[in-house]
Design an enzyme around this catalytic site. Sequence first.
Site, mmCIF file in Angstrom:
data_model
loop_
_atom_site.group_PDB
_atom_site.id
_atom_site.type_symbol
_atom_site.label_atom_id
_atom_site.label_comp_id
_atom_site.label_asym_id
_atom_site.label_seq_id
_atom_site.Cartn_x
_atom_site.Cartn_y
_atom_site.Cartn_z
ATOM 1 N N LYS A 174 105.117 8.709 3.600
ATOM 2 C CA LYS A 174 104.654 8.756 4.703
ATOM 3 C C LYS A 174 105.397 8.228 5.838
ATOM 4 O O LYS A 174 106.278 7.388 5.609
ATOM 5 C CB LYS A 174 103.367 8.026 4.869
ATOM 6 N N LYS A 182 105.527 5.776 0.057
ATOM 7 C CA LYS A 182 104.270 6.633 0.240
ATOM 8 C C LYS A 182 104.396 7.820 0.393
ATOM 9 O O LYS A 182 103.298 8.831 0.955
ATOM 10 C CB LYS A 182 103.266 5.722 0.817
HETATM 11 N N1 C2G Z 1 90.739 6.201 7.057
HETATM 12 C C1 C2G Z 1 89.148 6.323 7.299
HETATM 13 N N2 C2G Z 1 89.025 7.714 8.031
HETATM 14 C C2 C2G Z 1 89.841 8.443 8.547
HETATM 15 C C3 C2G Z 1 91.294 7.989 8.402
HETATM 16 C C4 C2G Z 1 91.684 6.929 7.562
HETATM 17 O O1 C2G Z 1 88.251 5.950 6.905
HETATM 18 N N3 C2G Z 1 89.569 9.662 9.399
HETATM 19 C C5 C2G Z 1 91.103 4.900 6.218
HETATM 20 C C6 C2G Z 1 91.486 5.249 5.110
HETATM 21 O O2 C2G Z 1 90.850 5.828 3.989
HETATM 22 C C7 C2G Z 1 92.309 4.138 4.693
HETATM 23 C C8 C2G Z 1 92.554 3.305 5.974
HETATM 24 O O3 C2G Z 1 91.651 4.014 6.861
HETATM 25 O O4 C2G Z 1 91.406 3.166 4.008
HETATM 26 C C9 C2G Z 1 93.852 3.367 6.527
HETATM 27 O O5 C2G Z 1 94.400 4.570 6.520
HETATM 28 P P1 C2G Z 1 96.078 4.796 6.446
HETATM 29 O O6 C2G Z 1 96.989 4.119 7.392
HETATM 30 O O7 C2G Z 1 96.237 6.519 6.085
HETATM 31 O O8 C2G Z 1 96.373 4.264 4.914
HETATM 32 P P2 C2G Z 1 96.783 4.822 3.673
HETATM 33 O O9 C2G Z 1 98.193 5.631 3.687
HETATM 34 O O10 C2G Z 1 95.529 5.342 3.007
HETATM 35 O O11 C2G Z 1 97.129 3.598 2.838
HETATM 36 O O12 C2G Z 1 98.181 0.718 -1.073
HETATM 37 C C10 C2G Z 1 97.107 1.470 -0.262
HETATM 38 C C11 C2G Z 1 97.642 2.322 0.627
HETATM 39 O O13 C2G Z 1 98.524 1.331 1.640
HETATM 40 C C12 C2G Z 1 96.582 2.790 1.650
#
Ligand code: C2G
Length: 132
Positions: free
Chosen positions: A46, A44
């Site tokens: 990340k 990803k």
């Molecule tokens: N999130 C949020 N508000 C933020 C930061 C994150 O609502 N300020 C939500 C994201 O939109 C996501 C969840 O928290 O739904 C987890 O965020 P991440 O850990 O950044 O995950 P992500 O990389 O978006 O992984 O297959 C799908 C992916 O694994 C999603």
Amino acid sequence: MRTILTYGTFDVVHIGHINLLRRARELGDRLIVGLSSDEFNSKKHKSSLLDYENRKSVLEAIRYVDLVFPEITWEQKVEDVKKYGVTTFVIGDDWTGKFDFLSEYCEVTYLSRTADISSTLIKQSLIGGAAG
Ligand code: C2G
């Protein structure tokens, strides 16, 4: 039993993650989370400060979360929906439209992100603080 499913890296958990998990849990009777493995994070593009086991322990300690399992590929979602009998798939609106294909198997809901907070911002401020 209405099962809600979401996925994420959940590194350095903050209010944005908590708001998402709480609102997701309110949509059903149990919330299950596909937690990105360390290997999948690199797919990803990340990097997470905390490894999978650390992030898993934190998520399992959050009262909104009923089950955590590993997310290792982009393709596993349809199988996960069938395997866990998912009613609703939920994710933040930074992914709007990306998982509409799941609507053949369950409801798909995009929730608004919490503004002005992210794991990246926290990590940058830590580095900035240390450098300061
Ligand atoms: N999130 C949020 N508000 C933020 C930061 C994150 O609502 N300020 C939500 C994201 O939109 C996501 C969840 O928290 O739904 C987890 O965020 P991440 O850990 O950044 O995950 P992500 O990389 O978006 O992984 O297959 C799908 C992916 O694994 C999603």
